[in-house]
Design a protein around this motif. Structure first.
Motif, PDB file in Angstrom:
ATOM      1  N   ALA A 100       0.838  -1.194   0.000  1.00  0.00           N
ATOM      2  CA  ALA A 100       0.000   0.000   0.000  1.00  0.00           C
ATOM      3  C   ALA A 100       0.876   1.248   0.000  1.00  0.00           C
ATOM      4  O   ALA A 100       1.904   1.307   0.669  1.00  0.00           O
ATOM      5  CB  ALA A 100      -0.921   0.003   1.214  1.00  0.00           C
ATOM      6  N   VAL A 101       0.465   2.226  -0.799  1.00  0.00           N
ATOM      7  CA  VAL A 101       1.166   3.523  -0.880  1.00  0.00           C
ATOM      8  C   VAL A 101       0.111   4.621  -0.877  1.00  0.00           C
ATOM      9  O   VAL A 101      -1.066   4.345  -1.131  1.00  0.00           O
ATOM     10  CB  VAL A 101       2.034   3.639  -2.155  1.00  0.00           C
ATOM     11  CG1 VAL A 101       3.118   2.585  -2.171  1.00  0.00           C
ATOM     12  CG2 VAL A 101       1.177   3.555  -3.412  1.00  0.00           C
ATOM     13  N   PRO A 102       0.514   5.868  -0.593  1.00  0.00           N
ATOM     14  CA  PRO A 102      -0.475   6.958  -0.689  1.00  0.00           C
ATOM     15  C   PRO A 102      -1.088   6.980  -2.087  1.00  0.00           C
ATOM     16  O   PRO A 102      -0.429   6.653  -3.071  1.00  0.00           O
ATOM     17  CB  PRO A 102       0.362   8.219  -0.452  1.00  0.00           C
ATOM     18  CG  PRO A 102       1.587   7.757   0.254  1.00  0.00           C
ATOM     19  CD  PRO A 102       1.837   6.364  -0.203  1.00  0.00           C
ATOM     20  N   LYS A 103      -2.342   7.352  -2.160  1.00  0.00           N
ATOM     21  CA  LYS A 103      -3.084   7.259  -3.416  1.00  0.00           C
ATOM     22  C   LYS A 103      -2.390   8.051  -4.536  1.00  0.00           C
ATOM     23  O   LYS A 103      -1.949   9.185  -4.358  1.00  0.00           O
ATOM     24  CB  LYS A 103      -4.490   7.813  -3.227  1.00  0.00           C
ATOM     25  CG  LYS A 103      -5.470   7.344  -4.297  1.00  0.00           C
ATOM     26  CD  LYS A 103      -6.870   7.854  -3.981  1.00  0.00           C
ATOM     27  CE  LYS A 103      -7.925   7.243  -4.858  1.00  0.00           C
ATOM     28  NZ  LYS A 103      -8.231   5.859  -4.501  1.00  0.00           N
ATOM     29  N   SER A 110      -7.705   6.642   0.377  1.00  0.00           N
ATOM     30  CA  SER A 110      -6.473   7.429   0.403  1.00  0.00           C
ATOM     31  C   SER A 110      -5.241   6.623   0.002  1.00  0.00           C
ATOM     32  O   SER A 110      -4.123   7.118   0.064  1.00  0.00           O
ATOM     33  CB  SER A 110      -6.260   8.014   1.802  1.00  0.00           C
ATOM     34  OG  SER A 110      -6.110   6.966   2.730  1.00  0.00           O
ATOM     35  N   SER A 148      -3.268   3.696  -2.752  1.00  0.00           N
ATOM     36  CA  SER A 148      -3.228   2.857  -3.943  1.00  0.00           C
ATOM     37  C   SER A 148      -2.638   1.517  -3.537  1.00  0.00           C
ATOM     38  O   SER A 148      -1.747   1.461  -2.687  1.00  0.00           O
ATOM     39  CB  SER A 148      -2.378   3.492  -5.040  1.00  0.00           C
ATOM     40  OG  SER A 148      -3.006   4.619  -5.569  1.00  0.00           O
TER      41      SER A 148
END
Lengths: 95, 494, 483
Positions: free
Chosen positions: A89-92, C147, C149
């Motif tokens: 997971a990473v910031p959008k 928030s 990806s």
């Protein structure tokens, strides 16, 4: 060739390294010191010389098309700083 | 009996085989020495006594069954650039955080196959970028040698394999793995009064070794004697299908080559290695080395390697360029340190700013710059062309000589606070060693004498690609002639 | 008449070049031994190499190289015996190494050419600039969390062929025909499955416009278009946008754009904006790729027949119309089906049945050639029943319909439903006699010269026989009886 502050900032941005404004002058001086020293290479006549690529001379070895790896989801994810289920997971990211 | 920590690797192997000492006893002795001295020297980043004792027990069992291999029961230090399954691997960088590799590097795996015992992970310059071990995120390493005139001054062990060299010199391991991209085996070996060889590019697999500059990186051993290096290299080396640059060549008996002698060998003396302002002691030692080899029956040949002076600037384009790309994977997404940010880009920039030290950042920036649009030809292509010329110099030399003798370093070990302000002054440490990386040839550093202040100095032997045997033969002859028996002030059992 | 778009100030020509990314068909990835299968659990087909772990090194998959060479041969292209892998450096969440291993300066395949077929029956040569091998990136999912990806690396490291065309296309139709032809060649070769929905084949479309006769103007790249129809739509949408920019006195800026399939327009892609300095350099982990001519020759000798050759053979040897030959060779599976049906039978008759009633049946029942309820063997069997007189053409159509419904062989259906044609002359004569008796007046009229009534008697006889009378026999016997 010497670097100006804008170039140092651009290079740091390309390399994705945050540089605080206060550190730019020092960095600029250091990098210019190194680049100035490297400049002596200009004196070498390299016309028609093939650039060396890689450390060895041999040609690429090819492996067989077999599935020999993968299936290690747990180990792949084990060191992840953030994950969601089986995903990293990473910031959008907005495309 | 002398302390077990004073044994050479070959000597310990004999004692183990004869069951004069058990692997567990030997390992306990070294664990004790590490516990006593490592808090001061900081040669190890991570110490793994439990693992070492388990391996030692298995070694004793194997020896008991008569199944001893080349290194069964031999306690070693592993440079913390080699990934070790289940043991934290840091590359001496904050950016790897608490990274625990689920895999073993081929080289360390080969050592385990041959029965070695791992005492822990040795300190180094961050990502192997440095010549003093000062760039380690886990603190510098103290050189166990002391100046006669200033015994309290802390000297650097050299770098990047400073922890490996200091551990071996201080008797905190019988040998250690190291890596050499521009001199990172040979320079610290010389600074710490031990032997170390960077083999031919492709001789040891790079699989599982944290990459600095892929076309220059080579693993090799450091140990107290040339023969010990030969034994270790025999286990470390070998073809690995997992590394496309690994050479598919048989591994000769390096240890046997140590006894060959140098009679009839032609030894090249490159005039370009005589630098302006080089300390007289270095010059004198070099001359002494020539005399020793001549006395042993070798023929000295003056040779020219005209592009030598361009080797360091070439290196400081090629190595940072490759490093800037190799270190792009440290981005806080899949492993290692993460600093949160407003968005992904901010996360990358904060993670990499917090995770990399100054020298690593400098090299990444230089590398990024020399590869960037508009500069690639002027810097990178130019450097690779000069590299071709440097290699050509050696190719021509090999038509006339079998090996080349040079000093290993332009000075003895320096103080911890020297040379820290000027990156270029620090880079000059590798002036004699870097050519071997650029040309891909083997280079061995042998302790050959002390300077006026009582610090060790080394000689370097360079050889043809894949002719480490001749390099070992010459190195062992120098070692015998030098009779180097000085010991560092700080050492186990002292 | 060449294709142009009318702007407010006159006609504009469209110039199109395509960069197609085709996923190489292989078991394992380009540089790692992880599997390539589509649709697996996230991050389950990932090796430490694909995830860019420290110390991991690439080793190339021979089959991927072979597939690229086969494709190059199929595109009539130069095979470069010496090529090299470079690193393309940029940061992205689904690019674990921080660089993509690609072939920038020295691709494995050089210039080639393919011929496309256009709707008016004409053909056109489209130049191939190059084909190179590279790694695919992973997949980012942006719609799973408010928030965050999510990153799945299953695709990371899968081998892709990037096939670059010359800017030789001048209309959406030509772009569509090019992609159709390219896909057809890849599928014939078995080097890419051509599945655009799963992303095995995706196109970056380079579009510019110009006044007829002018040199090239600035182009824009529309990224990742994933169907032939969308490629054609994207070309037109982007061309119209550029015409508007030029005609408003503006300047088209070279950039990367995305095609919004919902709204039918292209839009600028923000995330790629500053990624243009890729800092390519030779990958030091990979020595040059050196191929033996003999190895290439061996691959060439083993290539399957390609669509152009097959189409020519259908016209030349089987006497099919160029149109039927084109239709039958579009898909490799269709051609294989056709050849199975035509084998040992009349090839034109087989072609007529397949392009006619068989295709209609597939359409009606919503099947493709791959899952057709009617096998090639059974369709061939139906043709045999026509040939030996068991079925009339009309009955055969009925049987085929039943075959689509039931999947049964024609002989079984003929038996079950009693559809067999009547060839017993006695039985036919008996029916004719009844028909004549019931229509004595018409018989008189016919015999007094009203020849047209013959068709009436045929119809009545067939009707009485529920269509099963052998038409030739019915004709012959009627003539005899009516005198």
């Amino acid at each position: 060739m010497s670097l100006d502050t804008a170039t140092v900032r651009r290079v740091a941005s390309l390399a994705r390294i945050r540089v605080e404004d206060g550190d730019l002058p020092r960095l600029e001086a250091e990098l210019n010191g190194i680049l100035g020293w490297i400049e002596q290479l200009r004196a070498v006549d390299t016309q028609g010389i093939e650039p060396m690529a890689g450390g060895g001379a041999q040609a690429l070895r090819m492996r067989r098309d077999e599935v020999t790896d993968g299936g290690i989801q747990g180990e792949i994810l084990a060191n992840a700083p953030d994950r969601a289920g089986a995903f990293f997971a990473v910031p959008k990211v907005v495309e | 009996m002398t302390s077990a920590t004073d044994l050479t690797l070959a000597g310990a192997r004999g004692a183990l085989a004869r069951r004069e000492i058990s692997a567990v006893e030997l390992t306990r002795t070294f664990i004790g020495a590490v516990e006593a001295l490592n808090p001061r020297l900081n040669a190890y980043i991570t110490v793994t006594p439990d693992l070492a004792l388990r391996q030692a027990e298995a070694a004793d069992a194997a020896l008991g069954r008569g199944e001893g291999r080349a290194l069964t029961g031999i306690p070693l230090a592993i440079k913390d650039l080699f990934c070790t399954a289940g043991t934290r691997t840091t590359a001496a960088s904050r950016i790897l955080g608490n990274f625990v590799p689920p895999y073993e590097s081929t080289v360390s795996g080969n050592l385990l196959r041959d029965g070695a015992v791992f005492l822990g992970k040795a300190n180094l310059d961050e990502f192997a970028m440095g010549s003093s071990n000062a760039t380690s995120a886990f603190g510098g390493v103290e050189n166990p040698w002391k100046r006669r005139d200033a015994p309290e001054a802390v000297l650097v062990p050299g770098g990047s394999s400073g922890g490996s060299a200091a551990a071996v010199a201080a008797r905190l391991a019988l040998g250690a793995t190291a890596t050499d991209t521009g001199g990172s085996i040979r320079q610290p070996a010389a600074f710490c009064g031990i032997a170390g060889i960077k083999p031919t590019y492709g001789r040891c697999s790079r699989f599982g070794v944290v990459a600095f500059a892929s076309s220059l990186d080579q693993a090799g051993p450091v140990a107290r004697t040339v023969e010990d290096c030969a034994i270790l290299l025999g286990s470390m080396a070998g073809f690995d299908p997992k590394d496309s640059t690994s050479a598919d060549m048989p591994v000769p008996d390096f240890a046997a080559a140590c006894a060959r002698g140098v009679k009839g060998l032609r030894i090249g003396i490159p005039r370009e290695y005589r630098l302006d302002g080089m300390p007289a002691e270095i010059e004198a030692l070099w001359r002494q080395g020539m005399d020793w080899l001549k006395a042993e029956g070798a023929e000295l040949v003056d040779i020219s390697l005209p592009h030598t002076r361009y080797a360091l600037p070439t290196y400081y384009i090629v190595a940072p360029a490759e490093a800037s790309s190799n270190l792009a994977r440290y981005d806080g997404v899949r492993f290692g340190l993460r600093e949160d940010g407003e968005d992904l880009r901010d996360l990358y920039e904060r993670t990499r700013a917090a995770g990399f030290g100054d020298e690593v950042k400098r090299r990444i920036l230089i590398g990024t710059y020399v590869l960037s649009a508009g500069y690639y030809d002027a810097y990178y292509v130019k450097a690779q062309q000069v590299r071709t010329l440097i290699k050509r110099d050696f190719d021509q030399a090999w038509e006339r000589v079998d090996a080349i003798l040079t000093p290993a370093t332009p000075s003895a070990a320096f103080g911890r606070d020297d040379k820290q302000d000027d990156p270029v002054a620090m880079y000059l440490n590798d002036v004699f060693t870097v050519t071997a990386n650029l040309a891909g040839i083997p280079g061995l550093s042998v302790p050959a004498g002390l300077d006026a202040k009582g610090l060790p100095l080394g000689l370097q032997v360079l050889g043809r690609p894949f002719d480490e045997e001749t390099v070992f033969a010459v190195g062992a002859a120098l070692e015998r002639a030098a009779g180097f028996d000085a010991v560092p002030a700080v050492r186990a059992g002292a | 008449m060449s294709y142009t778009l009318e702007g407010a100030s006159g006609a504009w020509e469209v110039v199109i070049g395509l960069e197609v990314h085709a996923q190489v068909t292989s078991q394992a990835k380009l540089f790692s031994g992880a599997a390539t299968e589509f649709g697996a659990e996230p991050n389950s087909q990932v090796s430490f190499i694909d995830a860019g772990f420290p110390g991991m090194l690439p080793v190339i998959n021979r089959e991927c190289v072979a597939q690229a060479v086969r494709t190059g041969l199929g595109l009539n292209a130069q095979i470069n015996l010496w090529s090299r892998f470079d690193r393309k450096n940029y940061f992205y969440a689904d690019l674990p190494q921080g660089y993509q291993i690609s072939q920038y300066q020295y691709p494995v395949v050089g210039q080639g050419v393919i011929e496309i077929q256009l709707g008016d029956g004409s053909t056109k040569q489209i130049g191939i600039t190059r084909l190179h091998l590279e790694q695919d990136a992973g997949k980012s999912l942006h719609d799973q969390h408010p928030s965050k990806s999510f990153i799945d690396l299953n695709r990371s490291g899968v081998a892709l062929m990037e096939i670059v065309s010359e800017p030789d296309m001048r209309s959406p139709e030509e772009a569509g025909a090019y992609l159709t032809k390219l896909r057809q060649i890849l599928r014939y070769l078995g080097t890419c499955d051509g599945n655009m929905e799963q992303g095995s084949l995706r196109a970056d479309v380079n579009v510019s416009v110009r006044r007829p006769g002018e040199g090239f103007r600035t182009r824009c790249e529309v990224k990742n278009v994933n169907s032939i129809r969308f490629v054609m739509q994207a070309v037109e949408a982007e061309a119209r946008r550029q015409i508007e920019v030029w005609e408003d006195g503006g300047e088209v800026v070279q950039e990367t754009r995305l095609f919004d399939t919902q709204r039918g327009v292209t839009r600028s892609m923000r995330s790629k904006e500053d990624a243009h300095d890729y800092r390519y350099f030779p990958d030091p982990d990979l020595p040059p790729l050196v191929l033996e001519q003999a190895w290439v020759d061996g691959l060439k000798a083993a290539l399957p027949e390609l669509p152009d050759a097959r189409r020519a053979r259908y016209v030349g040897d089987f006497g099919l119309t160029p149109y039927d030959a084109h239709v039958l060779t579009l898909e490799k599976e269709t051609a294989a089906f056709y050849e199975a049906v035509a084998k040992g039978r009349d090839p034109k008759m087989a072609a007529n049945w397949i392009t006619g009633d068989f295709f209609a049946g597939l359409n009606r029942t919503g099947h493709g050639i791959g899952d057709s309820p009617v096998s090639a063997e059974n369709l061939g069997g139906l043709l045999d029943l026509i040939k030996d007189g068991t079925l009339s053409g009309k009955l055969a159509k009925e049987v085929l319909e039943a075959m689509f419904e039931t999947g049964k062989p024609p002989a079984v259906l003929v038996e079950e439903r009693g559809l067999k044609q009547v060839t017993d002359t006695g039985a036919i004569e008996a029916v004719i006699e009844q028909v004549m008796a019931a229509n004595a007046g018409k018989v008189e009229e016919y015999r007094s010269g009203k020849d047209k009534l013959f068709g009436f008697f045929v119809g009545q006889t067939m009707k009485a026989m529920q269509g099963k009378g052998n038409p030739a026999l019915v004709n012959e016997l009627l003539k005899k009886k009516l005198g």
